[in-house]
Motif scaffolding. Structure first.
Motif, mmCIF file in Angstrom:
data_model
loop_
_atom_site.group_PDB
_atom_site.id
_atom_site.type_symbol
_atom_site.label_atom_id
_atom_site.label_comp_id
_atom_site.label_asym_id
_atom_site.label_seq_id
_atom_site.Cartn_x
_atom_site.Cartn_y
_atom_site.Cartn_z
ATOM 1 N N LEU A 9 42.858 29.319 46.055
ATOM 2 C CA LEU A 9 42.424 30.552 45.425
ATOM 3 C C LEU A 9 43.259 30.892 44.194
ATOM 4 O O LEU A 9 44.434 30.570 44.121
ATOM 5 C CB LEU A 9 42.491 31.689 46.434
ATOM 6 C CG LEU A 9 41.657 31.481 47.697
ATOM 7 C CD1 LEU A 9 41.911 32.607 48.674
ATOM 8 C CD2 LEU A 9 40.201 31.371 47.368
ATOM 9 N N ARG A 10 42.622 31.568 43.233
ATOM 10 C CA ARG A 10 43.324 32.071 42.055
ATOM 11 C C ARG A 10 42.666 33.368 41.605
ATOM 12 O O ARG A 10 41.503 33.635 41.914
ATOM 13 C CB ARG A 10 43.316 31.059 40.921
ATOM 14 C CG ARG A 10 41.980 30.896 40.277
ATOM 15 C CD ARG A 10 42.061 30.015 39.049
ATOM 16 N NE ARG A 10 40.707 29.803 38.598
ATOM 17 C CZ ARG A 10 40.312 28.816 37.873
ATOM 18 N NH1 ARG A 10 41.164 27.901 37.509
ATOM 19 N NH2 ARG A 10 39.069 28.717 37.494
ATOM 20 N N LEU A 11 43.412 34.160 40.876
ATOM 21 C CA LEU A 11 42.911 35.426 40.344
ATOM 22 C C LEU A 11 42.355 35.197 38.948
ATOM 23 O O LEU A 11 42.929 34.452 38.156
ATOM 24 C CB LEU A 11 44.027 36.461 40.278
ATOM 25 C CG LEU A 11 44.554 36.946 41.614
ATOM 26 C CD1 LEU A 11 45.780 37.823 41.384
ATOM 27 C CD2 LEU A 11 43.503 37.705 42.372
ATOM 28 N N GLN A 12 41.248 35.859 38.631
ATOM 29 C CA GLN A 12 40.651 35.802 37.301
ATOM 30 C C GLN A 12 40.137 37.185 36.943
ATOM 31 O O GLN A 12 39.835 37.989 37.816
ATOM 32 C CB GLN A 12 39.461 34.841 37.254
ATOM 33 C CG GLN A 12 39.813 33.393 37.267
ATOM 34 C CD GLN A 12 38.567 32.535 37.104
ATOM 35 O OE1 GLN A 12 37.487 32.898 37.559
ATOM 36 N NE2 GLN A 12 38.723 31.408 36.476
ATOM 37 N N VAL A 13 40.000 37.423 35.632
ATOM 38 C CA VAL A 13 39.358 38.646 35.159
ATOM 39 C C VAL A 13 37.967 38.256 34.687
ATOM 40 O O VAL A 13 37.813 37.381 33.842
ATOM 41 C CB VAL A 13 40.158 39.305 34.011
ATOM 42 C CG1 VAL A 13 39.406 40.491 33.448
ATOM 43 C CG2 VAL A 13 41.519 39.737 34.512
ATOM 44 N N ARG A 14 36.966 38.884 35.278
ATOM 45 C CA ARG A 14 35.578 38.648 34.883
ATOM 46 C C ARG A 14 35.179 39.760 33.929
ATOM 47 O O ARG A 14 35.479 40.929 34.150
ATOM 48 C CB ARG A 14 34.686 38.665 36.118
ATOM 49 C CG ARG A 14 33.234 38.418 35.806
ATOM 50 C CD ARG A 14 32.409 38.545 37.037
ATOM 51 N NE ARG A 14 32.408 39.955 37.458
ATOM 52 C CZ ARG A 14 31.832 40.384 38.566
ATOM 53 N NH1 ARG A 14 31.266 39.549 39.377
ATOM 54 N NH2 ARG A 14 31.862 41.655 38.880
ATOM 55 N N ASN A 15 34.491 39.421 32.845
ATOM 56 C CA ASN A 15 34.123 40.420 31.852
ATOM 57 C C ASN A 15 32.657 40.819 31.883
ATOM 58 O O ASN A 15 32.275 41.790 31.237
ATOM 59 C CB ASN A 15 34.466 39.919 30.442
ATOM 60 C CG ASN A 15 35.950 39.877 30.232
ATOM 61 O OD1 ASN A 15 36.657 40.805 30.571
ATOM 62 N ND2 ASN A 15 36.441 38.789 29.683
ATOM 63 N N TRP A 16 31.820 40.058 32.583
ATOM 64 C CA TRP A 16 30.405 40.375 32.577
ATOM 65 C C TRP A 16 29.861 40.375 33.982
ATOM 66 O O TRP A 16 30.251 39.501 34.756
ATOM 67 C CB TRP A 16 29.645 39.344 31.737
ATOM 68 C CG TRP A 16 28.227 39.719 31.524
ATOM 69 C CD1 TRP A 16 27.737 40.515 30.524
ATOM 70 C CD2 TRP A 16 27.108 39.350 32.326
ATOM 71 N NE1 TRP A 16 26.399 40.649 30.657
ATOM 72 C CE2 TRP A 16 25.968 39.942 31.763
ATOM 73 C CE3 TRP A 16 26.953 38.591 33.460
ATOM 74 C CZ2 TRP A 16 24.715 39.789 32.296
ATOM 75 C CZ3 TRP A 16 25.699 38.435 33.997
ATOM 76 C CH2 TRP A 16 24.591 39.025 33.409
ATOM 77 N N PRO A 17 29.038 41.209 34.433
ATOM 78 C CA PRO A 17 28.420 42.325 33.729
ATOM 79 C C PRO A 17 29.356 43.525 33.589
ATOM 80 O O PRO A 17 29.127 44.404 32.789
ATOM 81 C CB PRO A 17 27.215 42.684 34.595
ATOM 82 C CG PRO A 17 27.600 42.275 35.972
ATOM 83 C CD PRO A 17 28.492 41.074 35.791
ATOM 84 N N LEU A 21 38.516 42.276 38.585
ATOM 85 C CA LEU A 21 39.483 41.283 39.030
ATOM 86 C C LEU A 21 38.839 40.553 40.206
ATOM 87 O O LEU A 21 38.414 41.183 41.174
ATOM 88 C CB LEU A 21 40.781 41.956 39.462
ATOM 89 C CG LEU A 21 41.943 41.060 39.824
ATOM 90 C CD1 LEU A 21 42.395 40.268 38.604
ATOM 91 C CD2 LEU A 21 43.084 41.885 40.368
ATOM 92 N N ILE A 22 38.735 39.213 40.115
ATOM 93 C CA ILE A 22 38.080 38.452 41.176
ATOM 94 C C ILE A 22 39.014 37.391 41.729
ATOM 95 O O ILE A 22 39.939 36.945 41.058
ATOM 96 C CB ILE A 22 36.770 37.799 40.693
ATOM 97 C CG1 ILE A 22 37.037 36.782 39.584
ATOM 98 C CG2 ILE A 22 35.767 38.825 40.250
ATOM 99 C CD1 ILE A 22 35.830 35.951 39.221
ATOM 100 N N LEU A 23 38.772 37.025 42.955
ATOM 101 C CA LEU A 23 39.475 35.937 43.630
ATOM 102 C C LEU A 23 38.481 34.790 43.727
ATOM 103 O O LEU A 23 37.370 34.969 44.221
ATOM 104 C CB LEU A 23 39.924 36.390 45.018
ATOM 105 C CG LEU A 23 40.860 35.479 45.783
ATOM 106 C CD1 LEU A 23 42.179 35.331 45.048
ATOM 107 C CD2 LEU A 23 41.088 36.032 47.178
ATOM 108 N N TRP A 69 35.086 36.447 45.116
ATOM 109 C CA TRP A 69 35.041 37.788 45.676
ATOM 110 C C TRP A 69 35.601 38.776 44.658
ATOM 111 O O TRP A 69 36.665 38.556 44.091
ATOM 112 C CB TRP A 69 35.870 37.867 46.946
ATOM 113 C CG TRP A 69 35.417 36.905 47.991
ATOM 114 C CD1 TRP A 69 34.457 37.129 48.936
ATOM 115 C CD2 TRP A 69 35.891 35.577 48.201
ATOM 116 N NE1 TRP A 69 34.317 36.014 49.707
ATOM 117 C CE2 TRP A 69 35.170 35.041 49.286
ATOM 118 C CE3 TRP A 69 36.827 34.768 47.560
ATOM 119 C CZ2 TRP A 69 35.369 33.756 49.747
ATOM 120 C CZ3 TRP A 69 37.027 33.484 48.024
ATOM 121 C CH2 TRP A 69 36.313 32.992 49.108
ATOM 122 N N VAL A 70 34.894 39.872 44.456
ATOM 123 C CA VAL A 70 35.378 40.941 43.573
ATOM 124 C C VAL A 70 36.417 41.730 44.347
ATOM 125 O O VAL A 70 36.152 42.234 45.434
ATOM 126 C CB VAL A 70 34.232 41.862 43.118
ATOM 127 C CG1 VAL A 70 34.782 43.031 42.304
ATOM 128 C CG2 VAL A 70 33.215 41.078 42.307
#
Length: 91
Positions: A9-17, A21-23, A69-70
């Motif tokens: 697992l890693r953390l990411q920032v989703r910009n759309w929609p 912060l998502i895993l 997962w959000v």
């Protein structure tokens, strides 16, 4: 459970929609098929000239791209007015 089947697992920032912060899961780094890329590339070319055209990617079985997962919706950034710009009409 075998360590090869545990999610990486890693953390990411989703910009759309909307910003959040998502895993998310990542490809297995020691996968012998994709070598940690998460997909296997197949180059193809023009059948007449044999020149390279593009690469098609087939997802590897070591990674599920849809497994995410959000964790936290993030607030929208406020829009800033550039310096020296007025919102007043010119008349």
């Amino acid at each position: 459970m075998s360590p090869h089947f545990l999610p990486r697992l890693r953390l990411q920032v989703r910009n759309w929609p909307r910003r959040a912060l998502i895993l998310t899961d990542t490809p297995r780094p020691d996968c012998p098929e994709c070598e940690g890329e998460g997909a296997i590339g197949y180059d193809y070319g023009d059948p007449e000239t044999g020149e390279y055209i593009d690469t098609e990617w087939e997802p590897c079985t070591c990674w599920d791209e849809t497994r995410r997962w959000v964790l936290l919706p993030l607030p929208r950034r406020p829009r800033r007015t550039p310096p020296g710009y007025s919102t007043e009409p010119p008349f």
